[in-house]
Design a protein around this motif. Structure first.
Motif, PDB file in Angstrom:
ATOM      1  N   SER A   1       0.848  -1.189   0.000  1.00 65.40           N
ATOM      2  CA  SER A   1       0.000   0.000   0.000  1.00 65.40           C
ATOM      3  C   SER A   1       0.883   1.239   0.000  1.00 65.40           C
ATOM      4  O   SER A   1       2.013   1.217   0.479  1.00 65.40           O
ATOM      5  CB  SER A   1      -0.901   0.012   1.233  1.00 65.40           C
ATOM      6  N   GLY A   2       0.397   2.292  -0.564  1.00 66.99           N
ATOM      7  CA  GLY A   2       1.111   3.558  -0.557  1.00 66.99           C
ATOM      8  C   GLY A   2       1.742   3.915  -1.882  1.00 66.99           C
ATOM      9  O   GLY A   2       1.907   5.084  -2.195  1.00 66.99           O
ATOM     10  N   ARG A   3       2.151   2.903  -2.650  1.00 69.08           N
ATOM     11  CA  ARG A   3       2.715   3.152  -3.972  1.00 69.08           C
ATOM     12  C   ARG A   3       2.886   1.819  -4.686  1.00 69.08           C
ATOM     13  O   ARG A   3       2.748   0.772  -4.082  1.00 69.08           O
ATOM     14  CB  ARG A   3       4.050   3.887  -3.872  1.00 69.08           C
ATOM     15  N   THR A   4       3.216   1.879  -5.942  1.00 69.89           N
ATOM     16  CA  THR A   4       3.507   0.659  -6.688  1.00 69.89           C
ATOM     17  C   THR A   4       5.007   0.414  -6.671  1.00 69.89           C
ATOM     18  O   THR A   4       5.804   1.336  -6.441  1.00 69.89           O
ATOM     19  CB  THR A   4       3.016   0.761  -8.134  1.00 69.89           C
TER      20      THR A   4
ATOM     21  N   ASP B   1      10.491 -11.450  -8.252  1.00 71.68           N
ATOM     22  CA  ASP B   1       9.767 -11.131  -9.466  1.00 71.68           C
ATOM     23  C   ASP B   1      10.269  -9.763  -9.931  1.00 71.68           C
ATOM     24  O   ASP B   1      10.096  -8.771  -9.244  1.00 71.68           O
ATOM     25  CB  ASP B   1       8.265 -11.073  -9.164  1.00 71.68           C
ATOM     26  N   ARG B   2      10.908  -9.757 -11.080  1.00 71.66           N
ATOM     27  CA  ARG B   2      11.511  -8.519 -11.561  1.00 71.66           C
ATOM     28  C   ARG B   2      10.561  -7.826 -12.522  1.00 71.66           C
ATOM     29  O   ARG B   2      10.420  -8.269 -13.676  1.00 71.66           O
ATOM     30  CB  ARG B   2      12.856  -8.822 -12.210  1.00 71.66           C
ATOM     31  N   TRP B   3       9.880  -6.812 -12.037  1.00 76.87           N
ATOM     32  CA  TRP B   3       9.043  -5.951 -12.877  1.00 76.87           C
ATOM     33  C   TRP B   3       8.050  -6.784 -13.699  1.00 76.87           C
ATOM     34  O   TRP B   3       7.706  -6.434 -14.807  1.00 76.87           O
ATOM     35  CB  TRP B   3       9.953  -5.137 -13.798  1.00 76.87           C
TER      36      TRP B   3
ATOM     37  N   ARG C   1       2.511 -12.103  -8.992  1.00 75.57           N
ATOM     38  CA  ARG C   1       1.965 -10.853  -8.470  1.00 75.57           C
ATOM     39  C   ARG C   1       0.736 -10.455  -9.250  1.00 75.57           C
ATOM     40  O   ARG C   1       0.588 -10.816 -10.417  1.00 75.57           O
ATOM     41  CB  ARG C   1       3.015  -9.752  -8.488  1.00 75.57           C
ATOM     42  N   ASP C   2      -0.138  -9.736  -8.572  1.00 78.62           N
ATOM     43  CA  ASP C   2      -1.327  -9.168  -9.182  1.00 78.62           C
ATOM     44  C   ASP C   2      -1.142  -7.655  -9.112  1.00 78.62           C
ATOM     45  O   ASP C   2      -1.346  -7.053  -8.055  1.00 78.62           O
ATOM     46  CB  ASP C   2      -2.574  -9.616  -8.411  1.00 78.62           C
ATOM     47  N   ASN C   3      -0.745  -7.063 -10.216  1.00 78.99           N
ATOM     48  CA  ASN C   3      -0.451  -5.629 -10.210  1.00 78.99           C
ATOM     49  C   ASN C   3      -1.702  -4.799  -9.938  1.00 78.99           C
ATOM     50  O   ASN C   3      -1.618  -3.714  -9.369  1.00 78.99           O
ATOM     51  CB  ASN C   3       0.191  -5.216 -11.523  1.00 78.99           C
ATOM     52  N   GLY C   4      -2.851  -5.308 -10.357  1.00 82.02           N
ATOM     53  CA  GLY C   4      -4.086  -4.578 -10.099  1.00 82.02           C
ATOM     54  C   GLY C   4      -4.378  -4.448  -8.612  1.00 82.02           C
ATOM     55  O   GLY C   4      -4.928  -3.453  -8.148  1.00 82.02           O
ATOM     56  N   LYS C   5      -3.976  -5.472  -7.858  1.00 79.86           N
ATOM     57  CA  LYS C   5      -4.182  -5.460  -6.413  1.00 79.86           C
ATOM     58  C   LYS C   5      -2.935  -5.016  -5.665  1.00 79.86           C
ATOM     59  O   LYS C   5      -2.946  -4.929  -4.433  1.00 79.86           O
ATOM     60  CB  LYS C   5      -4.596  -6.851  -5.935  1.00 79.86           C
ATOM     61  N   ASN C   6      -1.834  -4.788  -6.419  1.00 80.21           N
ATOM     62  CA  ASN C   6      -0.553  -4.420  -5.806  1.00 80.21           C
ATOM     63  C   ASN C   6      -0.160  -5.442  -4.743  1.00 80.21           C
ATOM     64  O   ASN C   6       0.280  -5.094  -3.636  1.00 80.21           O
ATOM     65  CB  ASN C   6      -0.624  -3.018  -5.188  1.00 80.21           C
ATOM     66  N   THR C   7      -0.313  -6.699  -5.089  1.00 77.75           N
ATOM     67  CA  THR C   7      -0.074  -7.798  -4.157  1.00 77.75           C
ATOM     68  C   THR C   7       0.811  -8.851  -4.806  1.00 77.75           C
ATOM     69  O   THR C   7       0.627  -9.174  -5.973  1.00 77.75           O
ATOM     70  CB  THR C   7      -1.397  -8.426  -3.714  1.00 77.75           C
ATOM     71  N   GLY C   8       1.766  -9.342  -4.027  1.00 74.02           N
ATOM     72  CA  GLY C   8       2.610 -10.424  -4.484  1.00 74.02           C
ATOM     73  C   GLY C   8       2.276 -11.705  -3.752  1.00 74.02           C
ATOM     74  O   GLY C   8       1.707 -11.675  -2.656  1.00 74.02           O
ATOM     75  N   TYR C   9       2.646 -12.824  -4.359  1.00 73.07           N
ATOM     76  CA  TYR C   9       2.332 -14.126  -3.775  1.00 73.07           C
ATOM     77  C   TYR C   9       3.549 -15.044  -3.868  1.00 73.07           C
ATOM     78  O   TYR C   9       4.383 -14.908  -4.770  1.00 73.07           O
ATOM     79  CB  TYR C   9       1.160 -14.785  -4.521  1.00 73.07           C
ATOM     80  N   LEU C  10       3.613 -15.972  -2.942  1.00 69.95           N
ATOM     81  CA  LEU C  10       4.602 -17.035  -2.999  1.00 69.95           C
ATOM     82  C   LEU C  10       3.862 -18.344  -2.732  1.00 69.95           C
ATOM     83  O   LEU C  10       3.447 -18.612  -1.606  1.00 69.95           O
ATOM     84  CB  LEU C  10       5.712 -16.828  -1.975  1.00 69.95           C
ATOM     85  N   GLN C  11       3.665 -19.111  -3.784  1.00 74.07           N
ATOM     86  CA  GLN C  11       3.031 -20.418  -3.662  1.00 74.07           C
ATOM     87  C   GLN C  11       4.116 -21.435  -3.331  1.00 74.07           C
ATOM     88  O   GLN C  11       5.092 -21.566  -4.084  1.00 74.07           O
ATOM     89  CB  GLN C  11       2.325 -20.808  -4.962  1.00 74.07           C
TER      90      GLN C  11
END
Length: 121
Positions: A24-27, A48-50, A68-78
């Motif tokens: 949150s706060g920026r991308t 994850d590079r860009w 990552r989901d850029n729309g949600k500004n969220t990253g994941y590690l499965q």
């Protein structure tokens, strides 16, 4: 600017978990995951590079997947096929600019608070 990591827990060997890192706060450009096991130094896990390339530590390659989901500004590690040696506190980290080594924690600008993953044998 804040990174909020979640999704850790207790799982049996061979099981799976998915960690999330909400920004949150920026991308951000690059996002990485690191871990610290008891008595060990922090180590690189995945990056994850860009959203154009992904990198993994040899110890997790083929078992872990970063996304990552850029729309949600969220990253994941499965994390699949978990092993007891994966037990650690996992931290997400993010960069403002995509530069420098992706595996060196000192290159990241922001860090999440960590989430504990415990894998029982």
């Amino acid at each position: 600017v804040q990174l909020q990591a979640s999704g850790g827990g207790l799982v049996q060997a061979g099981g799976s978990l998915r960690l999330s890192c909400a920004a949150s706060g920026r991308t951000f450009t690059d996002m990485g995951w690191f871990r610290r096991s008891p008595g060990k130094e922090r180590e690189f896990v995945a990056a994850d590079r860009w959203s154009s390339a992904t990198y993994y530590a040899d110890s997790v390659k083929g078992r872990f997947t970063i996304s990552r989901d850029n729309g949600k500004n969220t990253g994941y590690l499965q994390m699949n096929s978990l092993k007891p040696e994966d037990t650690a506190v996992y931290y997400c980290a993010a960069k403002i600019y995509s530069s420098g080594s992706f595996s060196y924690g000192g290159n990241y600008d922001f860090w999440g608070q960590g989430t504990l993953v415990t894998v029982s044998s």
